[in-house]
Motif scaffolding. Structure first.
Motif, short mmCIF file in Angstrom:
data_model
loop_
_atom_site.label_atom_id
_atom_site.label_comp_id
_atom_site.label_asym_id
_atom_site.label_seq_id
_atom_site.Cartn_x
_atom_site.Cartn_y
_atom_site.Cartn_z
N ARG A 168 0.92 -1.61 -0.05
CA ARG A 168 -0.14 0.46 -0.04
C ARG A 168 0.76 1.49 -0.24
N ILE A 169 2.33 1.17 0.46
CA ILE A 169 2.84 2.30 0.44
C ILE A 169 3.41 2.24 -0.40
N ARG A 170 3.76 1.65 -1.92
CA ARG A 170 4.44 1.42 -2.79
C ARG A 170 3.51 1.80 -3.52
N THR A 171 1.91 1.69 -3.68
CA THR A 171 0.91 2.35 -4.92
C THR A 171 0.46 4.22 -3.62
N ILE A 172 0.68 4.12 -3.06
CA ILE A 172 0.39 5.28 -2.49
C ILE A 172 1.86 6.19 -2.65
N LEU A 173 2.65 5.69 -3.07
CA LEU A 173 3.72 6.70 -3.60
C LEU A 173 4.31 6.84 -4.82
N ALA A 174 3.54 6.16 -5.76
CA ALA A 174 3.12 5.57 -7.59
C ALA A 174 2.49 6.49 -7.90
N ALA A 175 1.42 7.23 -6.79
CA ALA A 175 0.15 7.88 -6.99
C ALA A 175 0.51 9.22 -7.08
N GLU A 176 1.56 9.86 -5.97
CA GLU A 176 2.20 10.62 -5.67
C GLU A 176 2.86 11.31 -6.58
N ARG A 177 3.54 10.18 -7.52
CA ARG A 177 5.14 10.34 -8.58
C ARG A 177 4.16 11.46 -9.83
N MET A 178 2.97 10.96 -9.85
CA MET A 178 2.34 11.34 -10.82
C MET A 178 1.01 12.11 -10.52
N ARG A 179 0.93 13.30 -9.63
CA ARG A 179 -0.22 14.45 -9.55
C ARG A 179 0.81 15.73 -10.07
N ARG A 180 -0.23 15.86 -10.57
CA ARG A 180 -0.22 17.27 -11.72
C ARG A 180 1.07 18.06 -11.28
N VAL A 181 1.29 18.59 -9.98
CA VAL A 181 1.60 19.83 -9.21
C VAL A 181 3.48 19.32 -9.30
N ARG A 182 3.62 17.71 -9.02
CA ARG A 182 5.15 17.03 -9.29
C ARG A 182 5.40 17.20 -11.03
N GLN A 183 4.53 17.36 -11.90
CA GLN A 183 4.97 17.34 -13.61
C GLN A 183 4.82 18.75 -13.84
N PRO A 184 6.00 19.34 -13.45
CA PRO A 184 5.96 20.60 -14.39
C PRO A 184 6.07 20.49 -15.57
N GLY A 185 6.38 19.73 -16.70
CA GLY A 185 6.29 19.92 -17.87
C GLY A 185 5.34 19.29 -18.35
N ILE A 186 4.18 19.00 -18.26
CA ILE A 186 2.97 18.86 -18.14
C ILE A 186 2.57 20.06 -19.09
N PHE A 187 2.56 20.76 -18.49
CA PHE A 187 2.04 22.33 -18.97
C PHE A 187 2.51 22.73 -19.99
N ALA A 188 3.80 22.43 -20.52
CA ALA A 188 3.90 22.95 -21.96
C ALA A 188 3.53 22.01 -22.45
N PHE A 189 4.30 21.24 -22.56
CA PHE A 189 3.67 19.74 -23.48
C PHE A 189 1.86 20.31 -23.66
N VAL A 190 0.68 20.16 -23.26
CA VAL A 190 -0.83 20.65 -22.93
C VAL A 190 -0.72 21.63 -23.47
N ARG A 191 0.00 22.58 -23.46
CA ARG A 191 -0.03 23.48 -24.69
C ARG A 191 0.02 23.42 -25.96
N ALA A 192 1.52 22.89 -26.02
CA ALA A 192 1.48 22.47 -27.74
C ALA A 192 0.16 21.62 -28.27
N LEU A 193 -0.52 20.68 -27.08
CA LEU A 193 -1.72 20.05 -28.19
C LEU A 193 -2.85 21.31 -28.04
N LEU A 194 -2.50 22.16 -27.25
CA LEU A 194 -3.80 23.07 -27.57
C LEU A 194 -3.67 24.01 -29.68
N PRO A 195 -5.46 24.38 -29.88
CA PRO A 195 -5.55 24.98 -30.96
C PRO A 195 -4.47 26.47 -30.39
#
Length: 209
Positions: A182-209
């Motif tokens: 269960r601790i491993r599951t918590i860790l895996a999920a928390e690593r994928m939280r949006r706020v911990r992946q700053p690169g996602i913002f640029a990626f999403v902007r590139a997808l938008l028209p």
């Protein structure tokens, strides 16, 4: 792997009353994770047999600890029983900035201080024993402490358990492997939280028209 680069590291905190299993769980988690590092605390207590300076703790004299407190060198520190423990700030700040995750085996006082310093970086997990009777049995089975020390730890346990609601997650360690999973599951999920992946913002902007 995600198609967007960059991730800020997190601080995974495990807390429990003495004997509930947090240290054993932390060791097992580290043994099975190549992308998780233990935050090594400084302490004024003497080393125990089998412990190594710099691996288990940074063993420092009281004067050195006092100087580190004055200089703001700790993210958190607290007195536990007759000794003081603290988390050096510099290695943790460096690890998080580089996207590396740090594991903390600390008590509720240290967890509160970490949250005051960097709430968005902290993921806190409180480990409960299945019962107080089982907690006492585990403390006695360790055969590390004198009877009066065990009584002191049991007396302290109620106060520590009283802080359970301040944690993000609460688990009962009635089955070691299940609790570890269960601790491993918590860790895996928390690593994928949006706020911990700053690169996602640029990626999403590139997808938008």
């Amino acid at each position: 792997m995600t198609p967007f680069a960059g991730r800020r590291g997190l601080m995974l905190v495990l807390s429990s009353p003495s004997g509930a299993g947090k240290t054993s769980l932390a060791r097992a988690l580290l043994a099975s994770s190549t992308d998780l590092e233990l935050s090594v605390s400084a302490t004024t207590r003497p080393s125990r047999p089998g412990e190594a300076d710099g691996r288990d703790y940074h063993f420092v004299p009281e004067a050195t600890f006092d100087a580190m407190v004055r200089e703001g060198a700790f993210l958190e520190w607290a007195r536990v029983f007759d000794h003081r423990y603290g988390t050096p700030r510099a290695p943790v700040d460096r690890a998080l900035a580089e996207g590396r995750d740090m594991l903390f085996d600390i008590d509720w006082q240290g967890t509160q201080q970490l949250k005051e310093q960097a709430r968005d970086d902290v993921v806190s997990v409180f480990i409960l024993p299945p019962s107080l009777a089982e907690l006492r049995r585990r403390l006695e089975a360790r055969a590390e402490d004198r009877p009066e020390v065990i009584e002191s730890r049991m007396a302290r346990a109620a106060g520590e358990i009283g802080h359970w609601a301040e944690y993000d997650y609460v688990l009962v360690n009635d089955d070691f492997d299940r609790c570890l999973g269960r601790i491993r599951t918590i860790l895996a999920a928390e690593r994928m939280r949006r706020v911990r992946q700053p690169g996602i913002f640029a990626f999403v902007r590139a997808l938008l028209p």
